[in-house]
Design a protein around this motif. Structure first.
Motif, PDB file in Angstrom:
ATOM      1  N   UNK A  87       0.849  -1.186   0.000  1.00 42.75           N
ATOM      2  CA  UNK A  87       0.000   0.000   0.000  1.00 42.75           C
ATOM      3  C   UNK A  87       0.884   1.235   0.000  1.00 42.75           C
ATOM      4  N   UNK A  88       0.614   2.153  -0.937  1.00 43.74           N
ATOM      5  CA  UNK A  88       1.368   3.406  -1.065  1.00 43.74           C
ATOM      6  C   UNK A  88       0.375   4.570  -1.012  1.00 43.74           C
ATOM      7  N   UNK A  89       0.849   5.809  -0.804  1.00 46.58           N
ATOM      8  CA  UNK A  89      -0.089   6.909  -0.573  1.00 46.58           C
ATOM      9  C   UNK A  89      -0.956   7.307  -1.760  1.00 46.58           C
ATOM     10  N   UNK A  90      -0.388   7.459  -2.962  1.00 45.25           N
ATOM     11  CA  UNK A  90      -1.170   8.049  -4.050  1.00 45.25           C
ATOM     12  C   UNK A  90      -0.829   7.400  -5.383  1.00 45.25           C
ATOM     13  N   UNK A  91      -1.532   7.874  -6.425  1.00 45.66           N
ATOM     14  CA  UNK A  91      -1.348   7.302  -7.750  1.00 45.66           C
ATOM     15  C   UNK A  91       0.045   7.489  -8.304  1.00 45.66           C
ATOM     16  N   UNK A 106      -8.617   5.664  -9.870  1.00 43.38           N
ATOM     17  CA  UNK A 106      -8.803   6.291 -11.175  1.00 43.38           C
ATOM     18  C   UNK A 106      -8.816   5.289 -12.325  1.00 43.38           C
ATOM     19  N   UNK A 107      -8.797   4.003 -12.049  1.00 42.43           N
ATOM     20  CA  UNK A 107      -8.875   3.007 -13.113  1.00 42.43           C
ATOM     21  C   UNK A 107     -10.259   2.942 -13.741  1.00 42.43           C
ATOM     22  N   UNK A 108     -11.274   3.344 -13.010  1.00 46.02           N
ATOM     23  CA  UNK A 108     -12.640   3.158 -13.464  1.00 46.02           C
ATOM     24  C   UNK A 108     -13.217   1.888 -12.864  1.00 46.02           C
ATOM     25  N   UNK A 168      -1.136  -0.791  -4.510  1.00 49.67           N
ATOM     26  CA  UNK A 168      -2.211   0.162  -4.729  1.00 49.67           C
ATOM     27  C   UNK A 168      -2.309   1.149  -3.591  1.00 49.67           C
ATOM     28  N   UNK A 169      -3.302   2.013  -3.689  1.00 48.56           N
ATOM     29  CA  UNK A 169      -3.582   2.970  -2.625  1.00 48.56           C
ATOM     30  C   UNK A 169      -4.345   2.275  -1.506  1.00 48.56           C
ATOM     31  N   UNK A 170      -4.842   3.047  -0.548  1.00 50.70           N
ATOM     32  CA  UNK A 170      -5.286   2.458   0.718  1.00 50.70           C
ATOM     33  C   UNK A 170      -6.363   1.382   0.571  1.00 50.70           C
ATOM     34  N   UNK A 171      -7.199   1.431  -0.486  1.00 57.36           N
ATOM     35  CA  UNK A 171      -8.218   0.391  -0.652  1.00 57.36           C
ATOM     36  C   UNK A 171      -7.599  -0.973  -0.887  1.00 57.36           C
ATOM     37  N   UNK A 172      -6.347  -1.005  -1.356  1.00 56.31           N
ATOM     38  CA  UNK A 172      -5.678  -2.286  -1.609  1.00 56.31           C
ATOM     39  C   UNK A 172      -5.345  -3.033  -0.330  1.00 56.31           C
ATOM     40  N   UNK A 173      -5.492  -2.397   0.830  1.00 57.59           N
ATOM     41  CA  UNK A 173      -5.184  -3.097   2.087  1.00 57.59           C
ATOM     42  C   UNK A 173      -6.119  -4.277   2.318  1.00 57.59           C
ATOM     43  N   UNK A 199       5.614   5.014   3.462  1.00 53.26           N
ATOM     44  CA  UNK A 199       5.336   6.369   3.946  1.00 53.26           C
ATOM     45  C   UNK A 199       4.053   6.378   4.772  1.00 53.26           C
ATOM     46  N   UNK A 200       4.057   5.638   5.868  1.00 56.76           N
ATOM     47  CA  UNK A 200       2.845   5.481   6.667  1.00 56.76           C
ATOM     48  C   UNK A 200       2.413   6.758   7.359  1.00 56.76           C
ATOM     49  N   UNK A 201       3.249   7.786   7.379  1.00 56.08           N
ATOM     50  CA  UNK A 201       2.849   9.054   7.979  1.00 56.08           C
ATOM     51  C   UNK A 201       1.991   9.921   7.083  1.00 56.08           C
ATOM     52  N   UNK A 202       1.860   9.581   5.806  1.00 58.82           N
ATOM     53  CA  UNK A 202       1.045  10.359   4.881  1.00 58.82           C
ATOM     54  C   UNK A 202      -0.424  10.238   5.277  1.00 58.82           C
ATOM     55  N   UNK A 203      -1.116  11.392   5.360  1.00 55.28           N
ATOM     56  CA  UNK A 203      -2.514  11.350   5.786  1.00 55.28           C
ATOM     57  C   UNK A 203      -3.425  10.701   4.751  1.00 55.28           C
ATOM     58  N   UNK A 204      -2.931  10.448   3.529  1.00 50.79           N
ATOM     59  CA  UNK A 204      -3.742   9.740   2.543  1.00 50.79           C
ATOM     60  C   UNK A 204      -3.982   8.284   2.933  1.00 50.79           C
ATOM     61  N   UNK A 205      -3.220   7.770   3.861  1.00 53.72           N
ATOM     62  CA  UNK A 205      -3.438   6.397   4.323  1.00 53.72           C
ATOM     63  C   UNK A 205      -4.629   6.296   5.270  1.00 53.72           C
ATOM     64  N   UNK A 206      -5.158   7.416   5.736  1.00 50.07           N
ATOM     65  CA  UNK A 206      -6.305   7.400   6.640  1.00 50.07           C
ATOM     66  C   UNK A 206      -7.588   7.477   5.816  1.00 50.07           C
TER      67      UNK A 206
END
Length: 703
Positions: A217-221, A246-248, A269-274, A288-295
């Motif tokens: 899991x990574x923060x963004x696209x 953004x894949x559709x 993937x992004x957080x939904x891939x968890x 980069x678990x400190x990125x707020x995009x993971x929340x």
């Protein structure tokens, strides 16, 4: 039974109402395991449990655990997931039959169902809310497609030296993954724009070589694209999938089905891939678990790091938490012995890191007119000029927009909107400046003013209100009457404009909310970016300047210092080895010192120690209640908190009457706190209390 009657019954008395089929005769039950336990898609938290239904004989073959079903509940036809089949039911009356099986695809695996239940319990949420995050919406066309047959050749052995050889414990970590063991590590990555993605791909390959699957899991696209390329290079084509929003819906569901059906066993993937349904999971990793995009922004607001930690614990998988900086939560895992650190030797770090120089309050003004226009300290000006001689340079600006904050030029009073609020803004709000909080509707007239902060969209624009969006061309200071304004905060677009005047022969490129650049060429250019949107430069940046350090360090946030170090180190890692980096901050501050020495570990340990002394997460577990003042206070009076719970507040959080209370317990009391809050939420829902109280367990933002 009416809906209102159903809501007032105790939990063990709530049963699906009888249908018209009951009066005409129930269908014949399935010959084996005729009882289906179904989790119903209901928003009511007091109904967060499975319900028993009858499996008709006609659905015996298709109604298997994990499939989507349609059932009647509270007089309505609703969706649900079939969790399990059983021989008997505890319900004494007649069971309602399943209406239909939506699809024979078993989309909810037992592992994900158990994980979703654990996540819901940890965050005081409902299983339905977590399943909405875990299982993507069905796309019938993609589901009906025949799985493509893949005859993949064996993965070729790597011809390059392993990136993990730069870390003393790196080879042993890879060896443990190949052997099928479950090491848990917190990884402080070396500087280098692409190094983390290649090293993560090697860890995934070692896991696959051991016969197990992996989830990253990574923060963004932008990070997904970078990791996707490295995974294809290291693993070979067709051995992994990348999942992003953004894949559709069709393509995302198609790739998700590949994972579910076992065609691929590696996901990034992004957080939904968890929640990706990888079989025989051997490794979960987060970058980069400190990125707020993971929340997660949707209830129950889980964090990807905590979900992956739960998943690793439940499935016996390895876990890797990586980043250039380190969070206090990751440091807590190391301090408790749950994970081990992976850190390079100091000599290796010094050879790959940039040369960091603090500018602080530089008294020396720029010596020419161009530098004066750009308002840069002379040290930063020289770094930009020298860097442009050999390649692109990076300028990080912590604020987006043009001039997002203004004040009176004469008396320095903050500029506020003096117009009455309306239901509809007269001009569209600025996309670069979101509203701080909603403004209550009020009738126009004296005494009812907006009082929102004013900002500028451009050099020739009139000031506008960031709350109501209207232009206030006739603004005058409420204190001294002056019509003149000055900038309090300079945004990225204004900085790019000033640098363009200072370096007229150099191309200026911007990366931020309007458009994020993934990469930039090695050509001479100025790249102005907001934190997190810095593009990767081919060959690395020749120099970088981190502007307005005070804006990051001065935020009213528990994580301000930690977040500043994270953003600075993420930008610094994009530079070439020994390239010059100038940070505008006081060298005596611990955060600046962490960057100067490239020592995020010491800074994180100090952060953890300070929070433990003050009683803040992650040293303790904490939950927040946010809502209308009366609702928050009522819930605090009714909830049965653990004996050691400490209530802080409530205190106002905005000008719309919202208040927030914080509840603090020891780490060992986190489960009891979540259970108590979930019970209180259920009681309020059963009473149909109109005012909603938002409950967030271990939120990122406490202030």
């Amino acid at each position: 039974m009416t809906d209102s009657d159903d809501a007032l019954l105790p939990l063990d008395a709530v049963r699906p109402p009888a249908s018209s089929k009951d009066t005409k005769g129930a269908p014949a039950p399935a010959p084996e395991r005729p009882v289906a336990r179904v989790v119903v898609d209901s928003p009511l938290p007091h109904l967060d449990r499975p319900f028993d239904y009858l499996v008709p004989d006609s659905m015996h073959e298709t109604a298997e655990p994990g499939v989507r079903v349609r059932v009647r509940f509270a007089g309505k036809l609703v969706d649900g997931f079939l969790l399990e089949r059983a021989d008997e039911s505890e319900h004494d009356g007649r069971l309602m039959p399943l209406e239909r099986v939506v699809s024979p695809e078993r989309v909810l695996t037992p592992e994900i169902a158990g994980l979703a239940r654990a996540v819901a319990d940890r965050y005081a949420g409902t299983l339905t809310d977590v399943l909405r995050l875990a299982v993507p919406p069905r796309h019938a066309k993609a589901e009906a497609e025949e799985p493509a047959k893949q005859d993949l050749p064996p993965a070729e052995p790597s011809q390059t030296e392993s990136a993990w050889n730069a870390y003393p414990t790196g080879p042993s970590f890879l060896g443990a993954l190949r052997d099928g063991r479950a090491p848990r590590a917190v990884w402080s990555a070396l500087p280098g724009a692409r190094g983390w993605a290649g090293a993560t791909a090697e860890a995934v390959r070692a896991t696959l070589d051991g016969g197990r699957g992996a989830v990253v899991v990574v923060p963004d696209g932008k990070d997904v694209a970078l990791a996707d390329g490295e995974f294809a290079r290291v693993l070979g084509p067709g051995r992994h999938v990348a999942l992003t929003a953004d894949l559709g819906p069709a393509e995302r569901y198609r790739r998700w089905l590949k994972v579910l059906r076992g065609q691929v066993r590696a996901v990034v993937g992004t957080r939904a891939a968890m929640f990706a349904p990888v079989a025989d999971l051997g490794l979960v990793a987060i970058w980069d678990d400190g990125d707020d995009l993971h929340a997660e922004r949707l209830a129950p607001y889980p964090h990807a790091r905590e979900v992956l930690g739960l998943r690793a614990h439940r499935s016996g998988a390895a876990m890797l938490i990586g980043g250039y900086a380190r969070t206090a939560e990751a440091t807590q895992l190391v301090a408790s012995g749950w994970a081990r650190p992976i850190v390079a030797a100091r000599t290796t770090i010094r050879g790959l890191g940039p040369r960091v120089r603090p500018a602080g309050e530089d008294a020396e003004l720029a010596k020419d007119q161009a530098a004066r226009q750009a308002r840069l300290p002379s040290l930063a000006w020289r770094a930009l000029r020298h860097g442009l001689e050999s390649g692109p340079v990076l300028v990080q600006v912590p604020r987006r927009g043009y001039l997002p904050a203004l004040a009176c030029r004469h008396c320095r009073t903050p500029a506020r909107c003096a117009l009455p609020p309306t239901r509809r803004a007269a001009s569209p709000p600025d996309p670069h400046a979101g509203a701080a909080f909603p403004i209550p509707e009020a009738p126009a007239g004296p005494g009812h003013l907006c009082h929102g902060p004013l900002a500028l969209r451009g050099g020739h624009a009139a000031p506008y209100c960031r709350w109501c969006g209207r232009v206030d061309a006739d603004w005058r200071c409420s204190s001294c009457g002056s019509p003149r304004l000055r900038a309090v905060v300079t945004g990225a677009r204004r900085t790019a404009e000033e640098l363009g005047r200072a370096f007229p022969s150099v191309q200026v490129r911007t990366s931020g909310r309007d458009g994020v650049l993934a990469t930039v060429p090695a050509a001479r250019a100025l790249v102005v970016a907001t934190p997190g949107a810095e593009p990767v430069a081919e060959g690395g940046y020749a120099a970088a300047v981190l502007l307005d350090g005070w804006a990051l360090l001065g935020r009213a946030d528990l994580r301000a210092s930690e977040e500043a170090v994270r953003r600075w180190m993420n930008a610094a890692a994009l530079l070439r080895p020994a390239a010059e980096l100038v940070v505008l901050g006081d060298a005596a501050l611990p955060a600046v010192q962490a960057l100067l020495r490239w020592d995020p570990v010491t800074h994180a340990e100090r952060e953890l120690g300070d929070r433990a002394e003050l009683g803040f997460p992650p040293a303790v577990r904490m939950a927040t209640l946010t809502g209308v003042a009366s609702a928050v206070r009522q819930m605090l009076d009714e909830v049965r908190l653990p004996p050691d719970a400490e209530v802080l507040g409530p205190v106002p959080v905005d000008e719309a009457g919202q208040e927030r209370a914080m509840i603090r317990v020891r780490r060992s009391g986190g489960a009891a706190l979540a259970a108590a809050l979930k019970g209180a939420i259920g009681v309020r829902a059963a009473r149909k209390t109109p005012d909603v109280v938002k409950v967030s367990v271990d939120p990122l933002d406490l202030i």
